[in-house]
Each structure stands twice: as structure tokens, then as C-alpha cells.
Design an enzyme around this catalytic site. Structure first.
Site, PDB file in Angstrom:
ATOM      1  N   GLY A  68       0.775  -1.450   0.472  1.00 47.26           N
ATOM      2  CA  GLY A  68      -0.428  -0.237   0.244  1.00 47.26           C
ATOM      3  C   GLY A  68       1.039   1.335  -0.162  1.00 47.26           C
ATOM      4  N   THR A  69       1.772   1.297   0.926  1.00 43.61           N
ATOM      5  CA  THR A  69       3.378   2.109   0.857  1.00 43.61           C
ATOM      6  C   THR A  69       3.323   2.781  -0.691  1.00 43.61           C
ATOM      7  OG1 THR A  69       3.685   1.692   2.816  1.00 43.61           O
ATOM      8  CG2 THR A  69       5.528   3.084   1.556  1.00 43.61           C
ATOM      9  N   ASN A 137      -6.480   4.534   9.519  1.00 41.74           N
ATOM     10  CA  ASN A 137      -5.742   3.394  10.672  1.00 41.74           C
ATOM     11  C   ASN A 137      -6.037   3.122  11.789  1.00 41.74           C
ATOM     12  OD1 ASN A 137      -3.653   4.581   9.158  1.00 41.74           O
ATOM     13  ND2 ASN A 137      -2.262   4.626  10.754  1.00 41.74           N
ATOM     14  N   GLN A 165      -6.906   0.818   4.609  1.00 40.68           N
ATOM     15  CA  GLN A 165      -7.844   0.213   5.905  1.00 40.68           C
ATOM     16  C   GLN A 165      -9.500  -0.762   5.350  1.00 40.68           C
ATOM     17  OE1 GLN A 165      -6.521  -1.182   8.697  1.00 40.68           O
ATOM     18  NE2 GLN A 165      -4.881  -0.366   8.935  1.00 40.68           N
ATOM     19  N   ALA A 186      -2.952  -5.349   0.414  1.00 40.88           N
ATOM     20  CA  ALA A 186      -3.428  -7.607   1.000  1.00 40.88           C
ATOM     21  C   ALA A 186      -2.952  -7.130   1.868  1.00 40.88           C
ATOM     22  CB  ALA A 186      -2.884  -8.458  -0.693  1.00 40.88           C
ATOM     23  N   THR A 223       9.608  -7.899 -12.787  1.00 43.37           N
ATOM     24  CA  THR A 223       8.694  -9.030 -12.291  1.00 43.37           C
ATOM     25  C   THR A 223       7.672  -8.929 -11.717  1.00 43.37           C
ATOM     26  OG1 THR A 223      10.828  -9.975 -13.398  1.00 43.37           O
ATOM     27  CG2 THR A 223       9.050 -11.813 -12.264  1.00 43.37           C
ATOM     28  N   CYS A 307       2.195   1.252  11.411  1.00 45.92           N
ATOM     29  CA  CYS A 307       3.968   2.284  10.470  1.00 45.92           C
ATOM     30  C   CYS A 307       5.448   3.135  12.162  1.00 45.92           C
ATOM     31  CB  CYS A 307       3.612   2.691   9.340  1.00 45.92           C
ATOM     32  SG  CYS A 307       2.224   1.367   8.914  1.00 45.92           S
TER      33      CYS A 307
HETATM   34  N1  PLP Z   1      -2.119   3.396   4.598  1.00 48.25           N
HETATM   35  C1  PLP Z   1      -3.111   3.407   5.444  1.00 48.25           C
HETATM   36  C2  PLP Z   1      -4.190   3.889   6.046  1.00 48.25           C
HETATM   37  C3  PLP Z   1      -2.134   2.270   6.053  1.00 48.25           C
HETATM   38  O1  PLP Z   1      -3.163   1.559   7.712  1.00 48.25           O
HETATM   39  C4  PLP Z   1      -1.126   1.093   5.758  1.00 48.25           C
HETATM   40  C5  PLP Z   1      -0.462   0.968   7.073  1.00 48.25           C
HETATM   41  O2  PLP Z   1      -0.325   0.366   8.621  1.00 48.25           O
HETATM   42  C6  PLP Z   1      -0.439   1.658   4.422  1.00 48.25           C
HETATM   43  C7  PLP Z   1      -1.550   2.662   3.825  1.00 48.25           C
HETATM   44  C8  PLP Z   1       0.725   1.120   4.137  1.00 48.25           C
HETATM   45  O3  PLP Z   1       0.856  -0.032   3.872  1.00 48.25           O
HETATM   46  P1  PLP Z   1       1.632  -1.377   3.763  1.00 48.25           P
HETATM   47  O4  PLP Z   1       1.523  -2.390   4.955  1.00 48.25           O
HETATM   48  O5  PLP Z   1       0.731  -2.319   2.896  1.00 48.25           O
HETATM   49  O6  PLP Z   1       2.819  -0.806   2.981  1.00 48.25           O
END
Ligand code: PLP
Length: 360
Positions: A68-69, A137, A165, A186, A223, A307
């Protein structure tokens, strides 16, 4: 261990494990033209289509990323020459991806101040991107994305939403939200780690931020992680199952919050929130003390954003909500999910009350 940290990461769903384990251990590269490559491509595209169908995103593009990051980085860094207006409660992967983001203030419950957003949109010249998350989050607070997107569109801005989230927990529909780009991940909904995605309209003028072999329609070289993509698609569930699980978690959340009040302070309490996420302050008892206590009791939870956990600092989300420093430093986040039971919630309530009675 009682696991109440689903917003940090959710356990792998059994069907995901099963699908991933059943993948043949073959040299699968979706870019190869031989038979194995074509088989890999087919499976990758099936996974992509499943995910697009869930967000009713037929006709949109879905670019697989490693997290997600990374999806947030791609959305914000891939748009060149745009000023980013991001809510003050966004995840740090949004706030740190934008060059000098203009922060949209939130109210005391963490909900975006639409009047303030409108003033910013009126004042600012040039191409603009509004980035507001579906669900927080830390607090679980849900943002009025459809209204925010309509406002942003009125002023000609593009809209990105971090749905990391929300995806898999509440219905997420690209068309209803009215956004141009959406980030998902995921591992927050029972899929594997190491895969996320950015879903976007075809006319978004996005450039790649990772360069190389031109995979993922040129938007993300490297890949593809086929096993993870297949696992991601296996993690999604239908609208009916989402609705049932939301109702179940809402009941548990009410059980929790009613038992803890009036001593506890629930942050974002007056806003619409994710069922199952409660950010709870225990006045006078630090987050560190609570985390140690709960850990000894066999209860896993976080002090806020996973995080930034490991180091317990006051969150920018609570600062933006105007929460006093002392209260902000006494929060823990309970985030429930698929495996959470009423007995586990009762055990947490008992442990919370025991600590509160002992220390205050
Ligand atoms: N965005 C939100 C709102 C999140 O809560 C998080 C992770 O806690 C992320 C982005 C980052 O996702 P990922 O852990 O897949 O990098």
C-alpha cells in the site's frame, strides 16, 4: 495470544493459504512468451480482474505494487507538477510522498473539514490533487469521500484515496466514491504481505516511479509477484460477507466501548468509524505502560499506527484532531477482525479495568 491488532496486519485467510499453496512451483514469469509465461499471464490477469470487479472498477487500470505504501508513492510521485492537498490525518506514506503537501484540517473527531478544503481549492492555482483516506488506521474514522471528491472535481482537481484500511472491510466502489485513484493492500484484509495495488482511471496522467522492463503497462517495472497477486485476489469476499462481518464487529465494538466508558476516552467517537477499530485513551496511564501490561496478559495491540510503532510517539493524527498531549500519550488501539470473539473482548475489558484500577 489474543490478537487485537488487525489494522497492523491481518492473519492470512485459510482460502488464501490454500490457493497460494496450490500454485505449481514452476518458473512463472508473466512476461515470457512461452507456454509457462502465458499461463502465468493468465493467472495474473485473472487476479487483476477479480480485484477490479470488487471495486466495480471495470474499465479502470489496476497496477500491482509491492505494498500500500508503494501504491501511495506511485499515486503522489507519479503525477508531475501537481500540488497535493492531503488531509492532516493521512498515513505517513501519503504525507511523505508529497512534496510540501498542503494539509486539509480535520475536526475534533478527525473528519475532513470540507469548508476548509473548499477555501484551499479556491485559493490554489495550477493542477491539484486531493488525497484523503477512506478509513483512518489509528481511529478507524471514515471520511466522506464521495462528497470530498465531488467538491474537488468542482474545482478541477484530481482525487486519490488511500483505501488500505477500508478495502475488504467495508464496501469500496470506485464509481460511488468518485475518485481517480485508489490505493489498496493485501495484508490488511487477510491476503499476503508484499503486494498492494493502485487502481486508476485511464486518463490520469501518471508516470512510473520505478523504471525498468515496462511491466504493469509501463507503470511499475519489475517481474510481477504472481503468487502474491493470486493470494490477494483470493482474500476478497463478496458484499454480503462484508456486511455480516461489519455487523458482528459492530456488536463487539459496542460491547467494548460500553464496558469501558465513562473512564475511557474513545477518540473519534462521534464520527462514523470502521466497525472493530477503537482508539482508547486511559487517562493518566501512558501507552507504553499499557502495551507492556497487555503484552504480559497475552493481548497484542498497538499504541497507534503500526508503521510508527516500536517507538511510541504522539501521533500526527491526534495532534491534527487537537487532542491534548497528555491524553494523546495514553492511547492504545484495539482493532478487531475475522477471528475476534466476544470472550476475547471480555478478556481485554477485564485487563483494561485491572490496570486502570491499579494505577489511578
Ligand atoms: N495506508 C494506511 C491507511 C495504512 O494503514 C497503511 C499501513 O498501516 C498503509 C497505507 C501502508 O500499507 P502497507 O503496509 O501495505 O505498505
Amino acid at each position: 495470544m489474543i490478537y487485537l491488532d488487525y489494522n497492523a496486519t491481518a492473519p492470512l485467510k485459510p482460502q488464501v493459504k490454500e490457493v497460494m499453496n496450490s500454485l505449481p512451483f514452476l518458473p512463472f514469469n508473466p512476461s515470457s512468451v512461452h507456454r509457462l509465461g502465458r499461463e502465468a499471464r493468465k493467472r495474473l490477469e485473472e487476479a487483476r480482474n477479480t480485484l477490479l470487479q470488487v471495486v466495480k472498477g471495470e474499465g479502470y487500470r489496476l497496477v500491482f505494487t509491492a505494498s500500500g505504501t508503494e501504491a501511495n508513492n506511485l499515486a503522489l510521485k507519479g503525477l508531475k507538477g501537481y500540488t497535493v492537498l492531503a488531509s492532516a490525518v493521512e498515513h505517513i506514506s501519503v504525507l511523505r510522498s508529497a512534496e510540501q503537501p498542503v494539509l486539509i484540517p480535520v475536526d475534533g473527531d478527525g473528519v475532513v473539514d470540507k469548508a476548509a478544503l473548499e477555501r484551499l481549492l479556491q485559493e490554489m492555482k495550477g493542477p491539484k490533487l486531493v488525497s484523503v483516506m477512506v478509513a483512518g488506521n489509528e481511529t478507524g474514522v471514515l471520511q466522506p469521500i464521495a462528497e470530498i471528491a465531488a467538491l474537488a472535481k468542482h474545482y478541477g482537481a484530481l482525487v486519490h484515496s488511500d483505501a488500505v484500511q477500508g478495502f475488504g472491510k467495508i464496501p469500496v466502489d470506485m464509481g460511488q466514491l468518485g475518485v481517480d485513484m485508489l490505493s489498496i493492500s493485501a495484508h490488511k484484509c487477510g491476503g499476503p504481505h508484499g503486494i498492494g495495488a493502485l487502481i486508476m482511471k485511464r486518463n490520469v496522467p501518471l508516470s512510473a516511479i520505478i523504471h525498468g522492463g515496462g511491466q504493469e503497462l509501463g507503470f511499475r517495472a519489475g517481474t510481477e509477484n504472481l503468487a502474491a497477486a493470486v493470494g490477494f485476489a483470493a482474500a476478497v469476499v463478496g458484499a454480503e460477507e462484508i456486511e455480516e462481518e461489519q455487523q458482528r464487529l459492530l456488536t463487539l465494538q459496542q460491547q467494548l466501548e460500553e464496558a469501558l466508558l465513562p473512564e475511557a476516552v474513545i477518540l473519534g467517537k462521534n464520527a462514523r468509524r470502521l466497525a472493530g477499530t477503537s482508539l482508547i485513551a486511559m487517562p493518566g496511564v501512558s501507552s507504553e505502560t499499557q502495551l507492556i501490561h497487555f503484552d504480559l496478559e497475552g493481548i497484542a495491540l498497538s499504541s497507534g499506527s503500526a508503521c510508527s510503532s516500536g517507538r511510541v510517539t504522539i501521533s500526527h493524527v491526534l495532534c491534527a484532531m487537537g487532542v491534548a498531549e497528555e491524553l494523546a500519550s495514553s492511547v492504545v488501539r484495539v482493532s478487531m477482525g475475522r477471528g475476534t470473539t466476544a470472550t476475547e473482548v471480555s478478556r481485554f475489558i477485564a485487563a483494561w479495568k485491572a490496570l486502570y484500577t491499579k494505577t489511578t
